[in-house]
Design an enzyme around this catalytic site. Structure first.
Site, PDB file in Angstrom:
ATOM      1  N   CYS A   1     -39.593  -7.708  66.907  1.00  0.00           N
ATOM      2  CA  CYS A   1     -39.253  -9.100  67.398  1.00  0.00           C
ATOM      3  C   CYS A   1     -37.942  -8.917  68.418  1.00  0.00           C
ATOM      4  O   CYS A   1     -36.762  -8.602  67.972  1.00  0.00           O
ATOM      5  CB  CYS A   1     -38.756 -10.072  66.208  1.00  0.00           C
ATOM      6  SG  CYS A   1     -37.948 -11.689  66.616  1.00  0.00           S
ATOM      7  N   GLY A   2     -38.123  -9.060  69.612  1.00  0.00           N
ATOM      8  CA  GLY A   2     -37.240  -8.704  70.569  1.00  0.00           C
ATOM      9  C   GLY A   2     -36.062  -9.584  70.392  1.00  0.00           C
ATOM     10  O   GLY A   2     -34.850  -9.217  70.481  1.00  0.00           O
ATOM     11  N   THR A   3     -36.095 -11.031  70.413  1.00  0.00           N
ATOM     12  CA  THR A   3     -35.040 -11.816  70.215  1.00  0.00           C
ATOM     13  C   THR A   3     -34.340 -11.449  68.886  1.00  0.00           C
ATOM     14  O   THR A   3     -32.851 -11.384  68.839  1.00  0.00           O
ATOM     15  CB  THR A   3     -35.379 -13.182  70.299  1.00  0.00           C
ATOM     16  OG1 THR A   3     -36.540 -13.583  69.401  1.00  0.00           O
ATOM     17  CG2 THR A   3     -35.819 -13.683  71.717  1.00  0.00           C
ATOM     18  N   GLY A   4     -35.201 -11.115  67.709  1.00  0.00           N
ATOM     19  CA  GLY A   4     -34.475 -10.674  66.609  1.00  0.00           C
ATOM     20  C   GLY A   4     -33.500  -9.520  66.689  1.00  0.00           C
ATOM     21  O   GLY A   4     -32.405  -9.457  66.080  1.00  0.00           O
TER      22      GLY A   4
ATOM     23  N   GLU B   1     -40.656 -13.763  61.139  1.00  0.00           N
ATOM     24  CA  GLU B   1     -40.750 -14.727  62.322  1.00  0.00           C
ATOM     25  C   GLU B   1     -41.056 -16.112  62.168  1.00  0.00           C
ATOM     26  O   GLU B   1     -42.072 -16.544  61.553  1.00  0.00           O
ATOM     27  CB  GLU B   1     -41.566 -14.394  63.239  1.00  0.00           C
ATOM     28  CG  GLU B   1     -41.131 -13.040  64.290  1.00  0.00           C
ATOM     29  CD  GLU B   1     -41.639 -12.857  65.718  1.00  0.00           C
ATOM     30  OE1 GLU B   1     -42.091 -13.776  66.299  1.00  0.00           O
ATOM     31  OE2 GLU B   1     -41.787 -11.649  66.086  1.00  0.00           O
TER      32      GLU B   1
ATOM     33  N   ASN C   1     -35.833 -17.681  62.677  1.00  0.00           N
ATOM     34  CA  ASN C   1     -36.421 -16.392  62.489  1.00  0.00           C
ATOM     35  C   ASN C   1     -35.564 -15.651  61.389  1.00  0.00           C
ATOM     36  O   ASN C   1     -34.250 -15.794  61.543  1.00  0.00           O
ATOM     37  CB  ASN C   1     -36.374 -15.861  63.792  1.00  0.00           C
ATOM     38  CG  ASN C   1     -37.420 -16.309  64.762  1.00  0.00           C
ATOM     39  OD1 ASN C   1     -38.495 -16.521  64.643  1.00  0.00           O
ATOM     40  ND2 ASN C   1     -36.677 -17.187  65.822  1.00  0.00           N
TER      41      ASN C   1
ATOM     42  N   HIS D   1     -31.850 -17.626  65.236  1.00  0.00           N
ATOM     43  CA  HIS D   1     -32.055 -16.399  64.024  1.00  0.00           C
ATOM     44  C   HIS D   1     -31.009 -16.526  63.056  1.00  0.00           C
ATOM     45  O   HIS D   1     -29.724 -16.766  63.416  1.00  0.00           O
ATOM     46  CB  HIS D   1     -31.948 -15.080  64.875  1.00  0.00           C
ATOM     47  CG  HIS D   1     -32.997 -14.898  65.889  1.00  0.00           C
ATOM     48  ND1 HIS D   1     -34.021 -14.039  65.549  1.00  0.00           N
ATOM     49  CD2 HIS D   1     -33.232 -15.239  67.223  1.00  0.00           C
ATOM     50  CE1 HIS D   1     -34.878 -13.915  66.398  1.00  0.00           C
ATOM     51  NE2 HIS D   1     -34.678 -14.636  67.445  1.00  0.00           N
TER      52      HIS D   1
ATOM     53  N   ASN E   1     -45.770  -6.131  68.441  1.00  0.00           N
ATOM     54  CA  ASN E   1     -45.833  -7.848  68.571  1.00  0.00           C
ATOM     55  C   ASN E   1     -46.762  -8.136  69.614  1.00  0.00           C
ATOM     56  O   ASN E   1     -46.700  -7.880  70.971  1.00  0.00           O
ATOM     57  CB  ASN E   1     -44.526  -8.035  68.870  1.00  0.00           C
ATOM     58  CG  ASN E   1     -44.115  -9.516  68.957  1.00  0.00           C
ATOM     59  OD1 ASN E   1     -43.194  -9.871  69.466  1.00  0.00           O
ATOM     60  ND2 ASN E   1     -44.997 -10.409  68.182  1.00  0.00           N
TER      61      ASN E   1
ATOM     62  N   CYS F   1     -39.270 -15.173  73.705  1.00  0.00           N
ATOM     63  CA  CYS F   1     -39.662 -14.038  73.043  1.00  0.00           C
ATOM     64  C   CYS F   1     -39.593 -12.784  73.714  1.00  0.00           C
ATOM     65  O   CYS F   1     -40.022 -12.877  74.930  1.00  0.00           O
ATOM     66  CB  CYS F   1     -41.392 -14.503  73.148  1.00  0.00           C
ATOM     67  SG  CYS F   1     -42.255 -13.377  72.257  1.00  0.00           S
TER      68      CYS F   1
ATOM     69  N   ASN G   1     -45.984 -20.192  69.144  1.00  0.00           N
ATOM     70  CA  ASN G   1     -46.203 -19.144  68.221  1.00  0.00           C
ATOM     71  C   ASN G   1     -47.589 -19.147  67.440  1.00  0.00           C
ATOM     72  O   ASN G   1     -48.535 -20.107  67.850  1.00  0.00           O
ATOM     73  CB  ASN G   1     -45.260 -19.483  66.948  1.00  0.00           C
ATOM     74  CG  ASN G   1     -43.946 -19.081  67.128  1.00  0.00           C
ATOM     75  OD1 ASN G   1     -43.779 -17.887  67.469  1.00  0.00           O
ATOM     76  ND2 ASN G   1     -42.919 -19.817  66.785  1.00  0.00           N
TER      77      ASN G   1
ATOM     78  N   GLN H   1     -48.170 -14.424  69.380  1.00  0.00           N
ATOM     79  CA  GLN H   1     -47.813 -15.512  70.271  1.00  0.00           C
ATOM     80  C   GLN H   1     -48.771 -15.634  71.498  1.00  0.00           C
ATOM     81  O   GLN H   1     -49.278 -14.724  72.024  1.00  0.00           O
ATOM     82  CB  GLN H   1     -46.286 -15.399  70.971  1.00  0.00           C
ATOM     83  CG  GLN H   1     -44.989 -15.753  69.874  1.00  0.00           C
ATOM     84  CD  GLN H   1     -44.717 -14.631  68.816  1.00  0.00           C
ATOM     85  OE1 GLN H   1     -45.077 -13.398  69.186  1.00  0.00           O
ATOM     86  NE2 GLN H   1     -44.174 -14.986  67.929  1.00  0.00           N
TER      87      GLN H   1
HETATM   88  N1  LIG Z   1     -40.972 -16.312  66.315  1.00  0.00           N
HETATM   89  C1  LIG Z   1     -40.100 -16.818  67.599  1.00  0.00           C
HETATM   90  C2  LIG Z   1     -40.604 -16.645  68.961  1.00  0.00           C
HETATM   91  C3  LIG Z   1     -41.332 -15.203  68.929  1.00  0.00           C
HETATM   92  C4  LIG Z   1     -40.220 -14.088  69.058  1.00  0.00           C
HETATM   93  C5  LIG Z   1     -40.280 -12.953  68.944  1.00  0.00           C
HETATM   94  N2  LIG Z   1     -41.860 -12.325  68.989  1.00  0.00           N
HETATM   95  C6  LIG Z   1     -39.749 -12.117  70.154  1.00  0.00           C
HETATM   96  O1  LIG Z   1     -40.206 -10.827  70.627  1.00  0.00           O
HETATM   97  O2  LIG Z   1     -38.610 -12.401  70.496  1.00  0.00           O
HETATM   98  C7  LIG Z   1     -39.450 -18.194  67.226  1.00  0.00           C
HETATM   99  O3  LIG Z   1     -40.138 -18.974  66.747  1.00  0.00           O
HETATM  100  O4  LIG Z   1     -38.340 -18.226  67.953  1.00  0.00           O
END
Ligand SMILES: N[C@H](CCC[C@H](N)C(=O)O)C(=O)O
Length: 269
Positions: free
Chosen positions: A209-212, A200, A182, A151, A13, A74, A65, A47
């Site tokens: 995707c870390g937050t995912g 995303e 997401n 999410h 990413n 992110c 984004n 990003q």
């Molecule tokens: N697309 C996500 C932001 C980047 C999240 C992702 N790249 C990560 O590593 O958390 C959003 O619109 O909330």
């Protein structure tokens, strides 16, 4: 005006990082973010990350984004910024203040507390976010979690069998999600292992995707399907997610500096 940047990624990413903490940059808007992120005519990234001074933390991290939209969190970029900064720091983001700690070839990040209320995701109307009475083409009864960004999480038998390239944008832009969303499809491999693919918001299919990973792990824990620390395997590699008794989420994993460069601001503004 020549501007330096650092190209980085977290499990594939990828990010363009601009450091405006010591040297002010011209105003960044959606159009400039989109132009820089463009992989054909710009530098290219999922990003754009801009570091700025902060009155409330060690510094501020702004996240744009691929489509230019500015968002609140992110996870992968938080680890990349930890590596770049080189020491522990509190980082202000639009989704809340996080704590980053660089480690060997990556970082640990305290992502703060998850939010589950329907109006904190946000959703357009009230419902149980642990088992939502909605579905799209065979994906049903998802969960929703906000971890600084929104999410929605579906558990499926096989993540690779889901046509995320078509279902992702359909769900991302559904009216149920006033700020879009997401889209996570996950398979519970064991009580300590989740497999995950993410469409995303504003960036499409990414390698990770870390937050995912945070949102999916917490949702699975909330449903009692996994332990309070799990390995999440994304197409780009693995992250470790913990949800502590203090209700705070910890994400640990790699971060990489790819290369450094510079560009002329007038080429994109
Ligand atoms: N697309 C996500 C932001 C980047 C999240 C992702 N790249 C990560 O590593 O958390 C959003 O619109 O909330």
């Amino acid at each position: 005006m020549r501007v330096d940047f650092t190209k980085m990624h977290g499990l594939g990413n990828d990010f363009v990082v601009l450091d405006a903490r010591a040297r002010e940059l011209p105003a960044i808007d959606q159009d400039i973010a989109r132009a820089l992120a463009d992989r054909r005519t710009g530098i290219g990234c999922d990003q754009l990350i801009v570091l700025e001074p902060s009155d409330t933390a060690d510094f501020r991290m702004r996240i744009f984004n691929h489509d230019g939209g500015e968002v609140g969190a992110c996870g992968n970029a938080s680890r990349a910024v930890a590596l770049l900064h080189g020491s522990p720091a509190d980082v202000e983001t639009a989704g809340g203040t996080i704590r980053v700690e660089p480690a060997n070839d990556g970082a640990s990040v305290d992502m703060g507390e998850p939010r589950f209320d329907w109006d904190a995701i946000p959703l357009a109307y009230g419902m149980d976010t642990a088992a939502m009475p909605v579905g799209w083409d065979g994906l049903d009864q998802p969960g929703a979690v906000n971890v600084g960004n929104p999410h929605v999480i579906f558990f499926v038998p096989d993540t690779d069998a889901v046509p995320l390239e078509t279902l992702g944008p359909e769900i991302e832009n559904d009216a149920l999600f006033p700020e879009r969303v997401n889209v996570n499809v996950a398979t519970i491999e064991s009580r300590t292992h989740i497999r995950l693919r993410v469409w995303e918001r504003g960036a499409g299919l990414t390698r990770a995707c870390g937050t995912g990973a945070c949102a999916t792990a917490v949702h699975a824990m909330r449903r009692g399907l996994v332990e309070r620390e799990v390995r999440v395997t994304l197409p780009g590699g693995d992250l470790t997610i913990g949800w502590g008794e203090d209700n705070r989420i910890t994400m640990t994993g790699p971060a990489t500096e790819s290369y450094r460069g510079s560009f002329d601001w007038s080429d994109f503004a």
